[in-house]
Design an enzyme around this catalytic site. Structure first.
Site, short mmCIF file in Angstrom:
data_model
loop_
_atom_site.label_atom_id
_atom_site.label_comp_id
_atom_site.label_asym_id
_atom_site.label_seq_id
_atom_site.Cartn_x
_atom_site.Cartn_y
_atom_site.Cartn_z
N GLY A 22 60.36 9.01 26.47
CA GLY A 22 59.41 10.12 26.45
C GLY A 22 59.53 10.96 25.18
N GLY A 37 39.00 4.25 -7.74
CA GLY A 37 37.71 4.28 -7.06
C GLY A 37 37.12 2.91 -6.83
CD GLU A 60 47.15 -0.49 -2.34
OE1 GLU A 60 47.39 -1.50 -3.02
OE2 GLU A 60 47.68 0.61 -2.53
CB THR A 112 42.26 -5.65 6.72
OG1 THR A 112 41.57 -6.85 6.30
CG2 THR A 112 41.30 -4.47 6.65
CB ILE A 171 39.43 7.81 -3.54
CG1 ILE A 171 38.11 7.02 -3.42
CG2 ILE A 171 40.13 7.55 -4.88
CD1 ILE A 171 38.25 5.51 -3.38
CB THR A 172 45.21 7.74 -2.27
OG1 THR A 172 44.96 6.97 -1.09
CG2 THR A 172 46.51 8.52 -2.07
CD GLU A 229 30.50 1.51 -3.88
OE1 GLU A 229 29.48 1.11 -3.26
OE2 GLU A 229 30.57 1.58 -5.12
NE ARG A 236 67.83 9.40 27.17
CZ ARG A 236 67.52 10.45 27.90
NH1 ARG A 236 68.01 11.65 27.62
NH2 ARG A 236 66.69 10.32 28.93
N1 COS Z 1 43.41 -11.32 -9.73
C1 COS Z 1 42.47 -11.52 -10.69
N2 COS Z 1 41.24 -11.96 -10.41
C2 COS Z 1 40.94 -12.23 -9.13
C3 COS Z 1 41.87 -12.04 -8.09
C4 COS Z 1 43.16 -11.58 -8.44
N3 COS Z 1 44.09 -11.38 -7.51
N4 COS Z 1 41.31 -12.38 -6.92
C5 COS Z 1 40.06 -12.77 -7.21
N5 COS Z 1 39.84 -12.67 -8.54
C6 COS Z 1 38.64 -13.03 -9.29
C7 COS Z 1 38.24 -14.48 -9.01
O1 COS Z 1 38.93 -15.33 -9.88
C8 COS Z 1 36.76 -14.45 -9.27
O2 COS Z 1 36.57 -14.52 -10.66
P1 COS Z 1 35.25 -15.21 -11.29
O3 COS Z 1 34.09 -14.41 -10.79
O4 COS Z 1 35.47 -15.07 -12.75
O5 COS Z 1 35.24 -16.62 -10.79
C9 COS Z 1 36.36 -13.07 -8.80
O6 COS Z 1 37.54 -12.25 -8.82
C10 COS Z 1 35.78 -13.07 -7.41
O7 COS Z 1 36.75 -13.64 -6.56
P2 COS Z 1 36.39 -14.22 -5.13
O8 COS Z 1 35.26 -15.18 -5.25
O9 COS Z 1 37.64 -14.70 -4.50
O10 COS Z 1 35.87 -12.90 -4.42
P3 COS Z 1 35.40 -12.68 -2.94
O11 COS Z 1 34.27 -11.73 -3.01
O12 COS Z 1 35.26 -13.96 -2.20
O13 COS Z 1 36.57 -11.84 -2.20
C11 COS Z 1 38.63 -10.91 -1.62
C12 COS Z 1 37.84 -11.79 -2.57
C13 COS Z 1 38.14 -10.93 -0.17
C14 COS Z 1 40.02 -11.46 -1.65
C15 COS Z 1 38.54 -9.49 -2.22
O14 COS Z 1 37.24 -8.97 -2.10
C16 COS Z 1 39.50 -8.51 -1.58
O15 COS Z 1 40.69 -8.52 -1.91
N6 COS Z 1 38.99 -7.65 -0.70
C17 COS Z 1 39.78 -6.57 -0.18
C18 COS Z 1 39.63 -5.38 -1.02
C19 COS Z 1 40.70 -4.40 -0.76
O16 COS Z 1 41.86 -4.70 -0.73
N7 COS Z 1 40.25 -3.16 -0.59
C20 COS Z 1 41.17 -2.10 -0.29
C21 COS Z 1 41.21 -1.13 -1.37
S1 COS Z 1 42.29 0.15 -0.90
S2 COS Z 1 42.85 0.74 -2.58
#
Ligand code: COS
Length: 385
Positions: free
Chosen positions: A343, A124, A366, A368, A157-158, A127, A271
């Site tokens: 087709g 989860g 997971e 984009t 959420i899968t 949002e 084909r």
């Molecule tokens: N592993 C462990 N920690 C991580 C990490 C990783 N791969 N990537 C980031 N963090 C940590 C950072 O180290 C930072 O830690 P501190 O707060 O202690 O400094 C914290 O997480 C925040 O990281 P960051 O500043 O990079 O966050 P941002 O908000 O700038 O965004 C992205 C990071 C955009 C990369 C992230 O929000 C993301 O991956 N978004 C996509 C979400 C996604 O994939 N959703 C789909 C879900 S479908 S299941």
């Protein structure tokens, strides 16, 4: 450099391939048409050992490495994206957080059932207003005595609303940090808990045979011990989980691309137009050659990222690269495969039509493709967002 897979990995590939051909291929199109999750194939996948592949045997898993899990995902995706989604979401997103961050009680309580395939578990994170900006979670959890009280909602959420869905790991705001950012923590919520409701989502373009849900939490109370790992570590846990999850989306892209290639090669050899197989026209032969090259590159990139993970080396950058590249390769392969089918490729009688729809999720779920490029850019020293 040794590119040979181990005997166990080769045996796993063969057994999953033959299972997917025999048990999934005959039902995949119908499940897609009816938008139906199959409990029957779910049970069979559990019996084959497709859940908890990388989990130690002590908790009911197979005790294999991450590459083995990715090979299994790839082979299922070669036949059907929906079943691969069920497997990938359960292993890396459902089981993963509990296995890597849970305490002994949580692991003993949940993992055996999840690894046998008797039960499913959701992840989860997303949002309605926190998709790419995952840290913008609005769902809140407040400690009231010895219980967390959760309010909020999650979406896309899968595996969370089947009749065997046992619960979900929920990212919640649990407070504020000194620097003004949210304190985020993960909490395990079991299905059936009053105040928690999972509603199945319908009318999807893709992965129609997999289960997708909206989750609602209204004064949902769970014991304090349901916290996963350390309070305030929720976002890191989710991000680390996604690093592994991105490898499985890579596996789905690779397997799906391979499936498109196999169908395109077979069809274009059979084909005939203008008195010869259409594969003998250079323009089509070159399409097939390009697909073969890209699939080979995708496999090398993905397996290398898995190798890094299996050897406890940093792999976030490579996971993002593999996820990005494998999904875009599947996009191109699905496009070529439909084009080569002409087709007929537009008709549901041919599996390429389903692959063409299913591939789109891989460039969105997971993280984009744009988010993967941000992650990669940051790793190569460019700060962007
Ligand atoms: N592993 C462990 N920690 C991580 C990490 C990783 N791969 N990537 C980031 N963090 C940590 C950072 O180290 C930072 O830690 P501190 O707060 O202690 O400094 C914290 O997480 C925040 O990281 P960051 O500043 O990079 O966050 P941002 O908000 O700038 O965004 C992205 C990071 C955009 C990369 C992230 O929000 C993301 O991956 N978004 C996509 C979400 C996604 O994939 N959703 C789909 C879900 S479908 S299941």
């Amino acid at each position: 450099m040794d590119f040979t897979l181990s005997t166990e990995q080769e045996i796993l590939r063969e057994s999953v391939r033959s299972f997917a051909e025999k048990e999934i291929k005959p039902v995949a199109a119908e499940l897609d048409r009816k938008e139906e999750f199959s409990y029957e194939t779910m049970q069979k996948m559990g019996e084959l050992g497709l859940f908890g592949i990388f989990v130690s045997e002590a908790y009911g898993g197979q005790g294999m490495d991450y590459l083995s899990y990715i090979i299994a995902t790839e082979e299922i995706a070669r036949i059907d994206g929906s079943h691969a989604a069920t497997v990938a979401a359960e292993n890396s997103l459902g089981i993963g957080p509990i296995y890597y961050f849970g305490n002994e009680n949580q692991k003993r309580k949940y993992l055996p059932k999840l690894c046998s395939g008797e039960a499913l578990w959701g992840f989860g994170l997303t949002e309605p207003n926190a998709g790419s900006d995952a840290a913008n979670t609005a769902t809140r959890a407040v400690l009231d005595g010895d219980q967390w009280v959760i309010n909020g909602s999650k979406t896309f959420i899968t595996n969370a609303s089947t009749r065997i869905s046992a619960g979900v790991t929920v990212l919640c705001r649990t407070g504020a940090l000194d620097d003004g950012r949210n304190e985020l923590s993960c909490i395990l919520v079991e299905s059936g808990t009053p105040g928690y409701h999972a509603k199945e989502m319908h009318d999807k373009m893709m992965w129609r045979g997999s289960n997708t849900s909206e989750l609602y939490f209204e004064d949902c109370r769970v014991p304090q011990e349901s916290l996963l790992g350390t309070r305030g570590h929720g976002f890191h846990q989710m991000m680390q989980t996604l690093d592994g999850g991105r490898l499985s989306i890579g596996g789905m892209g690779l397997g799906g691309a391979q499936g498109c290639f196999d169908m395109a090669l077979k069809y274009s050899r059979e084909r005939e137009q203008f008195g010869r197989p259409i594969s003998n026209f250079q323009i089509n032969a070159f399409k097939l050659a390009d697909m073969a090259v890209e699939i080979e590159c995708a496999r090398l990139l993905l397996y290398k990222a898995c190798w890094l993970r299996d050897n406890d080396l940093p792999f976030s950058k490579e996971a993002a690269m593999a996820k990005l590249y494998c999904s875009e390769v599947m996009h191109r392969c699905a496009n070529h495969a439909v084009q080569l089918h002409g087709g007929y490729g537009l008709m549901k009688d041919y599996d390429v039509e389903r692959f063409y729809r299913d591939q789109k999720l891989l460039e969105i779920g997971e993280g984009t493709s744009e988010i993967q490029r941000i992650v990669i850019a940051r790793h190569i020293g460019v700060r962007c967002l």
